[in-house]
Design a protein around this motif. Sequence first.
Motif, short mmCIF file in Angstrom:
data_model
loop_
_atom_site.label_atom_id
_atom_site.label_comp_id
_atom_site.label_asym_id
_atom_site.label_seq_id
_atom_site.Cartn_x
_atom_site.Cartn_y
_atom_site.Cartn_z
N LEU B 82 -84.39 12.09 -2.16
CA LEU B 82 -84.72 10.96 -3.03
C LEU B 82 -83.68 10.79 -4.12
CD1 LEU B 82 -88.60 11.22 -3.49
CD2 LEU B 82 -87.34 9.39 -2.38
N SER B 83 -83.21 11.92 -4.67
CA SER B 83 -82.22 11.84 -5.75
C SER B 83 -80.93 11.19 -5.23
CB SER B 83 -81.94 13.23 -6.34
OG SER B 83 -81.13 13.97 -5.46
N LEU B 84 -80.55 11.52 -4.00
CA LEU B 84 -79.35 10.92 -3.41
C LEU B 84 -79.53 9.41 -3.24
CD1 LEU B 84 -78.23 13.50 -0.69
CD2 LEU B 84 -77.05 12.90 -2.80
N ILE B 85 -80.73 9.03 -2.77
CA ILE B 85 -81.00 7.60 -2.57
C ILE B 85 -80.93 6.84 -3.91
CG2 ILE B 85 -82.83 5.95 -1.97
CD1 ILE B 85 -83.64 7.86 0.27
N PHE B 86 -81.61 7.43 -4.93
CA PHE B 86 -81.62 6.76 -6.24
C PHE B 86 -80.22 6.70 -6.86
CE2 PHE B 86 -86.28 7.63 -6.37
CZ PHE B 86 -86.67 6.31 -6.54
N LEU B 87 -79.47 7.80 -6.72
CA LEU B 87 -78.11 7.81 -7.27
C LEU B 87 -77.24 6.76 -6.57
CD1 LEU B 87 -77.24 11.60 -7.77
CD2 LEU B 87 -77.25 9.83 -9.52
N GLY B 88 -77.34 6.74 -5.24
CA GLY B 88 -76.54 5.80 -4.46
C GLY B 88 -76.87 4.35 -4.78
N SER B 89 -78.20 4.05 -4.73
CA SER B 89 -78.59 2.66 -4.96
C SER B 89 -78.37 2.26 -6.42
CB SER B 89 -80.04 2.42 -4.55
OG SER B 89 -80.87 3.34 -5.16
N GLY B 90 -78.52 3.21 -7.33
CA GLY B 90 -78.27 2.94 -8.75
C GLY B 90 -76.84 2.55 -8.99
N ARG B 91 -75.92 3.26 -8.33
CA ARG B 91 -74.49 2.95 -8.53
C ARG B 91 -74.11 1.63 -7.84
NH1 ARG B 91 -71.72 8.80 -8.62
NH2 ARG B 91 -72.57 9.34 -10.65
N ARG B 92 -74.74 1.43 -6.66
CA ARG B 92 -74.41 0.22 -5.91
C ARG B 92 -74.89 -1.05 -6.65
NH1 ARG B 92 -77.49 -0.11 -1.51
NH2 ARG B 92 -77.42 2.03 -1.33
N MET B 93 -76.13 -0.95 -7.20
CA MET B 93 -76.70 -2.12 -7.88
C MET B 93 -76.38 -2.13 -9.37
SD MET B 93 -80.39 -2.56 -6.00
CE MET B 93 -81.07 -1.04 -6.60
N ASN B 94 -75.65 -1.10 -9.79
CA ASN B 94 -75.32 -0.95 -11.21
C ASN B 94 -76.58 -0.91 -12.09
OD1 ASN B 94 -73.21 -0.36 -12.78
ND2 ASN B 94 -72.42 -2.45 -12.97
N ASP B 95 -77.59 -0.19 -11.60
CA ASP B 95 -78.86 -0.07 -12.33
C ASP B 95 -78.95 1.31 -12.95
OD1 ASP B 95 -81.51 0.20 -13.13
OD2 ASP B 95 -82.24 -1.14 -11.55
N ILE B 96 -78.92 1.33 -14.27
CA ILE B 96 -78.91 2.61 -15.00
C ILE B 96 -80.22 3.38 -14.82
CG2 ILE B 96 -79.67 1.61 -17.21
CD1 ILE B 96 -76.97 4.27 -16.96
N ASN B 97 -81.34 2.64 -14.66
CA ASN B 97 -82.65 3.31 -14.50
C ASN B 97 -82.71 4.11 -13.20
OD1 ASN B 97 -83.65 2.28 -16.90
ND2 ASN B 97 -84.26 0.36 -15.90
N TYR B 98 -82.25 3.49 -12.12
CA TYR B 98 -82.23 4.19 -10.83
C TYR B 98 -81.33 5.41 -10.89
CZ TYR B 98 -84.80 0.86 -7.91
OH TYR B 98 -85.78 0.09 -7.32
N GLU B 99 -80.19 5.21 -11.53
CA GLU B 99 -79.22 6.31 -11.61
C GLU B 99 -79.78 7.46 -12.44
OE1 GLU B 99 -75.29 4.75 -12.27
OE2 GLU B 99 -74.53 6.79 -12.45
#
Lengths: 68, 135
Positions: B82-99
């Motif tokens: 889950l952490s990998l998914i959130f880190l990846g999608s956070g960086r892709r969408m530029n969303d600090i909360n996900y990251e």
Amino acid sequence: MEKQMTNKIKVYRAMRNMTQEELANKVDVTRQTIIAIEKNKYVPSLGLAFKIARIFGETIENIFHYEK
Amino acid sequence: MNYQQFKRIKILTTSFVSATVAVAVVYNNIILALAGVIIGMIFLFFVRKKTKIILVDERVQNIAGQAARLTYVILTMTIAFLSLIFLGSGRRMNDINYETLGVILSYTTLFSIALYSLSYKYISKKYGETDDEQD
């Protein structure tokens, strides 16, 4: 998984008219553990094996058998 | 008290706690929920203490150990994934909360692994592991 350890606890218990509950209480384990040992689903520790053998007044080798 | 009676008391206590928590949720009363859970825990603690029957033996401990290890593996892998998914999608969408969530989950994974390693080492030493060379 092949059964390597077998035992004659059920036979010795029957010879002494002892229930699983009584044996369990004497060796300080639950009845479920005695059931599992009798069905060869659980291999007891050496300490428990000694306790069981002593209750029946037998040696470990007479009650537990190791088959390769 | 035999095992069956103990089991019945345990089921009754669990039902009481569940009912109390359900009522507490309906009335939005956190104190009632906490009181129900604490009373249930204390009651079961005293029943366990008073009973003479054996509830835990080597087989139960063996099962508990295996279940704990399985839970640790599944939980740690899930959190890491889950952490990998959130880190990846956070960086892709530029969303600090996900990251941030991804980073927190990553540290949780590391903490879980560190805790497991430490407790493994401690218990292993307790049961005779040594660095001494053989004679």
